[in-house]
Design an enzyme around this catalytic site. Structure first.
Site, mmCIF file in Angstrom:
data_model
loop_
_atom_site.group_PDB
_atom_site.id
_atom_site.type_symbol
_atom_site.label_atom_id
_atom_site.label_comp_id
_atom_site.label_asym_id
_atom_site.label_seq_id
_atom_site.Cartn_x
_atom_site.Cartn_y
_atom_site.Cartn_z
ATOM 1 N N HIS A 225 38.391 -149.465 -26.388
ATOM 2 C CA HIS A 225 37.535 -150.180 -27.350
ATOM 3 C C HIS A 225 37.129 -151.556 -26.838
ATOM 4 O O HIS A 225 36.324 -152.238 -27.483
ATOM 5 C CB HIS A 225 38.227 -150.286 -28.716
ATOM 6 C CG HIS A 225 39.403 -151.223 -28.765
ATOM 7 N ND1 HIS A 225 40.707 -150.791 -28.651
ATOM 8 C CD2 HIS A 225 39.466 -152.566 -28.916
ATOM 9 C CE1 HIS A 225 41.523 -151.835 -28.745
ATOM 10 N NE2 HIS A 225 40.792 -152.931 -28.909
ATOM 11 N N ASP A 253 41.760 -144.062 -26.665
ATOM 12 C CA ASP A 253 41.536 -145.502 -26.547
ATOM 13 C C ASP A 253 42.056 -145.968 -25.189
ATOM 14 O O ASP A 253 43.072 -146.653 -25.090
ATOM 15 C CB ASP A 253 42.230 -146.267 -27.673
ATOM 16 C CG ASP A 253 41.751 -147.716 -27.759
ATOM 17 O OD1 ASP A 253 40.818 -148.075 -27.014
ATOM 18 O OD2 ASP A 253 42.303 -148.481 -28.569
ATOM 19 N N GLY A 333 43.244 -159.939 -29.334
ATOM 20 C CA GLY A 333 43.216 -160.362 -27.940
ATOM 21 C C GLY A 333 44.267 -159.680 -27.096
ATOM 22 O O GLY A 333 44.182 -159.667 -25.869
ATOM 23 N N SER A 335 44.766 -156.467 -27.160
ATOM 24 C CA SER A 335 44.278 -155.115 -26.863
ATOM 25 C C SER A 335 44.231 -154.860 -25.363
ATOM 26 O O SER A 335 43.773 -155.701 -24.583
ATOM 27 C CB SER A 335 42.877 -154.917 -27.432
ATOM 28 O OG SER A 335 42.920 -154.592 -28.786
ATOM 29 N N SER A 350 46.654 -150.540 -28.166
ATOM 30 C CA SER A 350 45.436 -150.106 -28.843
ATOM 31 C C SER A 350 45.174 -150.933 -30.094
ATOM 32 O O SER A 350 44.188 -151.645 -30.181
ATOM 33 C CB SER A 350 45.535 -148.623 -29.198
ATOM 34 O OG SER A 350 44.425 -148.217 -29.979
#
Length: 381
Positions: A225, A253, A333, A335, A350
């Site tokens: 993402h 993801d 942030g 991720s 994720s």
């Protein structure tokens, strides 16, 4: 990894990374195998002491037990064959239980060193039930669903304030016909953990900030993402790093980015100046109940336990499958950042709910699935 131009703080980190790569583990604070059965950096041990309330020796002992349990689980799964029905560690990480759906298999599985629980449904049967749910379109009031080995059921979580929604009721009616399903309520809706552009030590795609996961030969893996295939990536200093070579979100993801233009990769997870960097030596999958730590560009190091595997998480953008749930907190942030157990890579961050002040839960996409999907090789020490 990074360009040679950086601040004095980053220069110090570069020296540390060089020591790690060169194998000068004592200088970098790395605990060698002779000192602990499950090697881990001082930073990982410190984070476990903080987040689990352990002493250093207790943290080392837990990692050693979990490393042993990972080997036992692999043998037990092979012995159980098609009757395997899942496995998990107890809350202290001391005892591995393996479930089987055939009483005649119990003695053979017990001989591997695991405790045994005889259940009604095999992992294969539970996976088939979950796959039937994956084929349904879930409304936003349904948070997630997963195979829960400890209850031997597929657990569907529904947002408490939407359980009477007609679309939710219709989904649950279909879910209950798919197999052994249990419905639970939750107060928390999952969301991804990307963030707008801010200062720090991130990588950027446009106005989105995310975190590097793990180095692979030729690049690094991260969350899907965070960017689509072909998008350019800039590093912490704004310089060009590479492009997303592959990306999948939702449904999955995960993504990977090629590295060039003066950047390079090393087999470490960064401690962001607060803990020692951690060497990555492989990607052996930790069992449910194992301790696990996460590193991200916003909230840095935090630890918790593996709560569940093969969970489908229903984000507002769509469902993501085969995720692992943890009790580790995360913030926007983080991720794409690293989940690691001992010195073994586990996956990329994720999304989740909560934060690192009040607590929460976070999901990651398993690393081995990403490597297999794109034919990548993990960069290990």
């Amino acid at each position: 990894m990074r360009r040679t131009s950086r601040s004095s703080t980053r220069s110090l980190r570069a020296v540390l990374t060089a020591f790690l790569v060169a194998g000068a583990c004592a200088s970098a604070g790395f605990v060698p195998a002779a000192a602990a059965d499950a090697p881990a950096s001082d930073g990982v041990l410190a984070a476990m002491q903080r987040d689990f309330g352990l002493t250093r020796s207790q943290a080392e002992a837990r990692l050693a037990l979990e490393q042993e349990a990972t080997g036992i689980e692999k043998k037990a799964r092979s012995v159980a064959g098609s009757r395997y029905a899942g496995s998990w560690l107890d809350a202290e990480g001391r005892r591995l239980t393996v479930a089987v759906s055939d009483r005649d298999k119990a003695a053979a599985v017990r001989s591997t060193g695991a405790q045994v629980k005889v259940v009604a449904h095999s992992a294969r049967a539970l996976d088939a039930t979950k796959n039937r749910l994956d084929a349904l379109k879930a409304p936003t009031g349904v948070s997630s669903w997963r195979v829960d080995w400890q209850t031997n059921r597929v657990v569907v979580e529904v947002l408490a304030d939407q359980q009477r929604d007609n679309d939710v009721k219709a989904f649950l009616a279909k879910a209950r016909t798919a197999g052994p399903v249990t419905v639970r309520t939750t107060e928390h809706a999952p969301s991804t953990l990307a963030a707008g552009t801010v200062g720090g030590d991130p990588y950027y795609t446009g106005n989105v900030r995310c975190s590097i996961g793990f180095s692979v030969q030729g690049g690094f893996v991260t969350a899907g993402h965070c960017g689509g295939a072909g998008q350019g990536v800039n590093g912490w200093d704004g310089s060009y790093v590479g492009n997303f070579q592959g990306s999948s979100f939702p449904d999955n993801d995960y993504a990977w980015v090629n590295v060039g233009s003066g950047w390079w990769t090393v087999p470490v997870v960064l401690g962001w100046g607060t803990v020692s960097d951690q060497l990555v030596r492989g990607s052996a999958e930790a069992p449910v109940g194992a301790s696990i730590c996460r590193s991200g560009s916003t909230s840095h190091w935090h630890c918790g336990t593996v709560l569940a595997k093969n969970e489908t998480v229903n984000y507002s953008q769509g469902a993501v499958h085969q995720m692992t749930k943890t009790s580790v907190c995360a913030e926007p942030g983080d991720s794409g950042g690293s989940f690691i157990s001992g010195d073994q890579a586990q996956g990329v961050t994720s999304g989740g709910w909560g934060n690192c002040s009040s607590g929460g839960e976070t999901w990651y996409q398993p690393i081995n699935e990403i490597l297999n999907r794109y034919g990548l090789t993990l960069h290990t020490a």
